[in-house]
Design an enzyme around this catalytic site. Structure first.
Site, PDB file in Angstrom:
ATOM      1  N   PRO A   8     -55.633  21.334  67.995  1.00 13.35           N
ATOM      2  CA  PRO A   8     -54.507  20.121  68.022  1.00 13.35           C
ATOM      3  C   PRO A   8     -54.562  19.637  66.531  1.00 13.35           C
ATOM      4  O   PRO A   8     -55.670  19.369  65.951  1.00 13.35           O
ATOM      5  CB  PRO A   8     -54.419  19.472  68.381  1.00 13.35           C
ATOM      6  CG  PRO A   8     -55.722  20.011  69.673  1.00 13.35           C
ATOM      7  CD  PRO A   8     -56.497  20.651  69.209  1.00 13.35           C
ATOM      8  N   GLU A   9     -53.671  19.312  65.271  1.00 12.08           N
ATOM      9  CA  GLU A   9     -53.632  19.355  64.137  1.00 12.08           C
ATOM     10  C   GLU A   9     -52.940  17.066  64.147  1.00 12.08           C
ATOM     11  O   GLU A   9     -52.574  17.324  65.423  1.00 12.08           O
ATOM     12  CB  GLU A   9     -53.194  19.608  63.653  1.00 12.08           C
ATOM     13  CG  GLU A   9     -53.999  21.162  63.203  1.00 12.08           C
ATOM     14  CD  GLU A   9     -53.615  21.951  62.205  1.00 12.08           C
ATOM     15  OE1 GLU A   9     -53.372  21.489  60.530  1.00 12.08           O
ATOM     16  OE2 GLU A   9     -53.734  23.113  61.925  1.00 12.08           O
ATOM     17  N   LYS A  13     -57.312  12.124  64.773  1.00 15.08           N
ATOM     18  CA  LYS A  13     -56.811  13.132  65.981  1.00 15.08           C
ATOM     19  C   LYS A  13     -57.138  12.299  67.182  1.00 15.08           C
ATOM     20  O   LYS A  13     -57.491  13.172  68.359  1.00 15.08           O
ATOM     21  CB  LYS A  13     -57.704  15.004  65.758  1.00 15.08           C
ATOM     22  CG  LYS A  13     -57.265  14.757  64.712  1.00 15.08           C
ATOM     23  CD  LYS A  13     -57.989  16.206  64.343  1.00 15.08           C
ATOM     24  CE  LYS A  13     -57.372  17.255  62.974  1.00 15.08           C
ATOM     25  NZ  LYS A  13     -58.193  18.943  62.967  1.00 15.08           N
ATOM     26  N   ARG A  52     -64.447  28.851  60.204  1.00 14.65           N
ATOM     27  CA  ARG A  52     -62.669  28.758  60.323  1.00 14.65           C
ATOM     28  C   ARG A  52     -62.228  29.786  59.823  1.00 14.65           C
ATOM     29  O   ARG A  52     -62.565  29.783  58.515  1.00 14.65           O
ATOM     30  CB  ARG A  52     -62.296  27.256  59.960  1.00 14.65           C
ATOM     31  CG  ARG A  52     -63.142  26.324  61.016  1.00 14.65           C
ATOM     32  CD  ARG A  52     -62.829  26.307  61.939  1.00 14.65           C
ATOM     33  NE  ARG A  52     -61.491  26.167  62.237  1.00 14.65           N
ATOM     34  CZ  ARG A  52     -60.811  25.340  62.708  1.00 14.65           C
ATOM     35  NH1 ARG A  52     -61.856  23.957  62.403  1.00 14.65           N
ATOM     36  NH2 ARG A  52     -59.600  24.922  62.838  1.00 14.65           N
TER      37      ARG A  52
END
Length: 277
Positions: A2-3, A55, A264
């Site tokens: 989740p960003e 976050k 990533r």
């Protein structure tokens, strides 16, 4: 993962549903949380607010008690009406906080702790967090100072580091660098302050645009993210997830490569984002 925009929307929805309500039921699979609840019960306390910090989701209860959660790669908060069928299986439940009108359930949230009194000010992850792109105030000069401290690091890796600047995840990493015409493999030291300031401004603009609430519904699990301003769901992003497709700007094929210590995936246009010699 989740960003920042996802966490912000989740916290806003949790706040809308829970703030001002008394907790009538609390459950957790985590012994540390359960022990706190047994010693100083969460039930009976009022939820004062739910906010995002980078976050992290911070749920504040009466009596100076704060629940900090971090989603990591796969965690999420859901809101349900009492008796409503959950969208995830019971085995994925990690925390449950119920008020009379709503039930908040944290699924697969790997990081959760209660902080009491002034402990929140000493919590290491929060204390070391970089300037929050979705915070009410944003210190761009401090973010640039922290970026400069990562001079030999590729810019794509540097902006993912939450101790440098908080809120950017892998999707925004790719999209923001494309919008700024910056190669993800350029070293921070090779970029000017104007480049870094434009990058941070673009990041803040995009994140803020994607937390505009499109619905009044009390829902935390609906995604809403686009950088192209196009309504078609298939055209909502410029480069992320579009390997070997044509660049929306120049027609060159979008490239993809694993990057950084966590490998990533980075998507970029080699023409719109050239790596200078």
């Amino acid at each position: 993962m989740p960003e920042g925009d996802t966490i912000f929307r989740a916290a806003r929805t949790l706040n809308r549903a829970l703030a001002g309500q008394a907790v009538v039921r609390f459950e957790s699979v985590y012994p540390a949380l359960t022990r706190v609840h047994e010693d100083t019960p969460v039930t009976g306390r009022t939820v004062e607010s739910v906010t995002a910090a980078g976050k992290h989701v911070l749920m504040r209860f009466a009596g100076n008690l704060v629940l900090r959660t971090h989603m990591r790669m796969s965690g999420s908060w859901h809101i349900y009406r009492p008796g409503e069928t959950w969208r995830r299986p019971r085995r994925d439940m990690r925390i449950l906080i119920a008020t009379t009108p709503f039930v908040a359930v944290a699924f697969n949230v790997p990081v959760a702790e209660f902080l009491q009194g002034s402990a929140i000010e000493r919590q290491q992850d929060l204390r070391r967090m970089g300037p929050d792109l979705l915070g009410e105030t944003f210190d761009a000069d401090e973010a640039i100072r922290r970026l400069r401290g990562r001079g030999t690091t590729a810019i794509a890796d540097a902006i993912l580091n939450q101790r440098v600047v908080a809120g950017i995840g892998n999707v925004y990493k790719c999209e923001i660098l494309f919008l700024c015409g910056i190669s993800p493999f350029a070293r921070v030291a090779d970029l000017g302050d104007d480049d870094l300031r434009a990058l941070l401004s673009t990041a803040r603009t995009q994140l803020k645009a994607n937390v505009v609430d499109p619905t009044a519904a009390i829902v935390t699990y609906r995604g809403y993210r686009r950088t192209t301003r196009r309504a078609d769901p298939g055209e909502r992003l410029y480069v992320y997830g579009r390997a070997r497709e044509a660049c929306r700007t120049c027609g060159t094929r979008i490239d993809v490569r694993a990057q950084g210590p966590d490998a990533r995936l980075t998507y970029w246009c080699p023409v719109c984002q050239p790596l200078d010699p």
